[in-house]
Design an enzyme around this catalytic site. Sequence first.
Site, short mmCIF file in Angstrom:
data_model
loop_
_atom_site.label_atom_id
_atom_site.label_comp_id
_atom_site.label_asym_id
_atom_site.label_seq_id
_atom_site.Cartn_x
_atom_site.Cartn_y
_atom_site.Cartn_z
N GLU A 166 30.10 -7.63 -97.31
CA GLU A 166 30.55 -8.40 -98.55
C GLU A 166 30.72 -7.80 -99.85
O GLU A 166 29.97 -8.66 -100.77
CB GLU A 166 29.52 -9.93 -99.40
CG GLU A 166 29.77 -10.99 -98.11
CD GLU A 166 28.57 -12.20 -98.38
OE1 GLU A 166 27.14 -12.02 -99.47
OE2 GLU A 166 28.48 -13.06 -97.78
N GLU A 350 27.31 -14.80 -90.86
CA GLU A 350 26.97 -15.14 -92.03
C GLU A 350 27.09 -17.09 -91.69
O GLU A 350 28.72 -17.18 -92.20
CB GLU A 350 26.51 -15.00 -93.45
CG GLU A 350 25.56 -14.07 -93.89
CD GLU A 350 25.75 -13.40 -94.99
OE1 GLU A 350 25.13 -14.00 -95.83
OE2 GLU A 350 25.24 -12.16 -94.81
#
Length: 446
Positions: A166, A350
């Site tokens: 991320e 995720e």
Amino acid sequence: MSQRTFPDGFLWGAATAAHQIEGSPMADGAGPSIWTRFAHTPGMTLNGDTGDVACDHYRRWKDDVKLMRELGLQAYRFSVSWSRIHPEGTGRVNQAGVDFYSRLVDELLENGIEPLLTLYHWDLPAALEDRGGWLNRDSADWFAEYGSTMYRALDGRVKKWVTLNEPWVITDGGYLHGALAPGHRSKYETPIASHNLMRAHGAAVKAYRDIGKHEIGLVVNIEPKYPASDSAEDTAATKRAHAYMNEQYLDPALLGRYPPELKEIFGDAWPDWAAADLELIRQQLDFIGINYYTRSVTQANDSYPLKAGAVRQPLGTYTETGWEVYPKGLTDLLVWVKERYGDIPMYITENGAAFFDPPVAEGGRVRDPLRMDYLQKHIGAVHDAIQAGCDIRGYMLWSLLDNLEWSLGYSKRFGMVHVNYGTQERTPKDSARWYSKVIASHGASL
Ligand SMILES: OC[C@H]1NNC[C@@H](O)[C@@H]1O
Ligand SMILES: [Ca+2]
């Protein structure tokens, strides 16, 4: 729902990250990370929560792997804490740190669980922050050196590598808004940190191609942006928000260019990057990891510097972190990735939700129907994307355990397994029992 069949070899697992579960940040020769420092800085985290103990996974790792096997997980995505490996960030290797992850990987393999290893999940060695951290162009070399240490130690036992987790959150949180370590607030630093993170990604992939023999990819958090109205302002704001979160990382990584909106957003703070930088960033990848949580119905506003923001949906259902439950956004997003970047293999690296869980009831039961509903709908959305032609190879539920939700401390519980932070007792929630059945039926029981 008609029986959903997932592709052969589709990998069912769960994800965690080092700083959020391990504890013992300074054990066995490890050096401090920026999160050790940030959390110990008064006011930076809720209740002053730190990762000093967390889920004590650094000591309980063997039992946690046993728990994963009992739940029937086929894969486990975790991250390595850089400052356990290189306490000063570069140079000297702390073998005890390498050994911890080596033992963990062996235990996973012995239990038939495939490891997916993330090199960087936000915990930069503090010693490197003192040398400018991600603002220093040398960070690409530092990261490639660290990655190479891990490739040499584990490649072959680890066959799926991730460079960064991320990059958007790292820079928007750590350099623009300051909510995350290293807690900077600068429109001028943000593009520099972001660009160096992506250069580091490229350098680490290049190093892998010299050392590794398996697969490596990038993990991004992306979020579909839907205009709040068809006004010109909201349409433009949605385009900016989409470029800033979704295209800013996948475009350079896969297409070797930045979206033009970034110059519009950052203005004089957006440098004219050298072509050689973009060539370094654009490396052949074996997969892309998608972290999905929610969508954003987007309107123009006076937020700095994006001038765009999410509109709360009056009829929406929201999680404890204030994210709208919107499974269709995942399908839309996966189809967008395929259409923009081509048929690159994807993993959902995720997906999950924090809801207010009741305490552990008599007999060791934690009822979490809202999480079960969230997961069921989002795994269904993944199947819809597969039906639409997306090449999705697996699903890693966030998270295996309740854990340290960064600046929000331990207040948000994403785990399918409840953690009593006083006793460190683990209790699988109803969602874990349910997920075990989904795995055992390869999705058919969804
Ligand atoms: O907010 C939930 C998760 N999002 N992606 C990164 C993880 O570290 C977070 O806990
Ligand atoms: Ca700093």
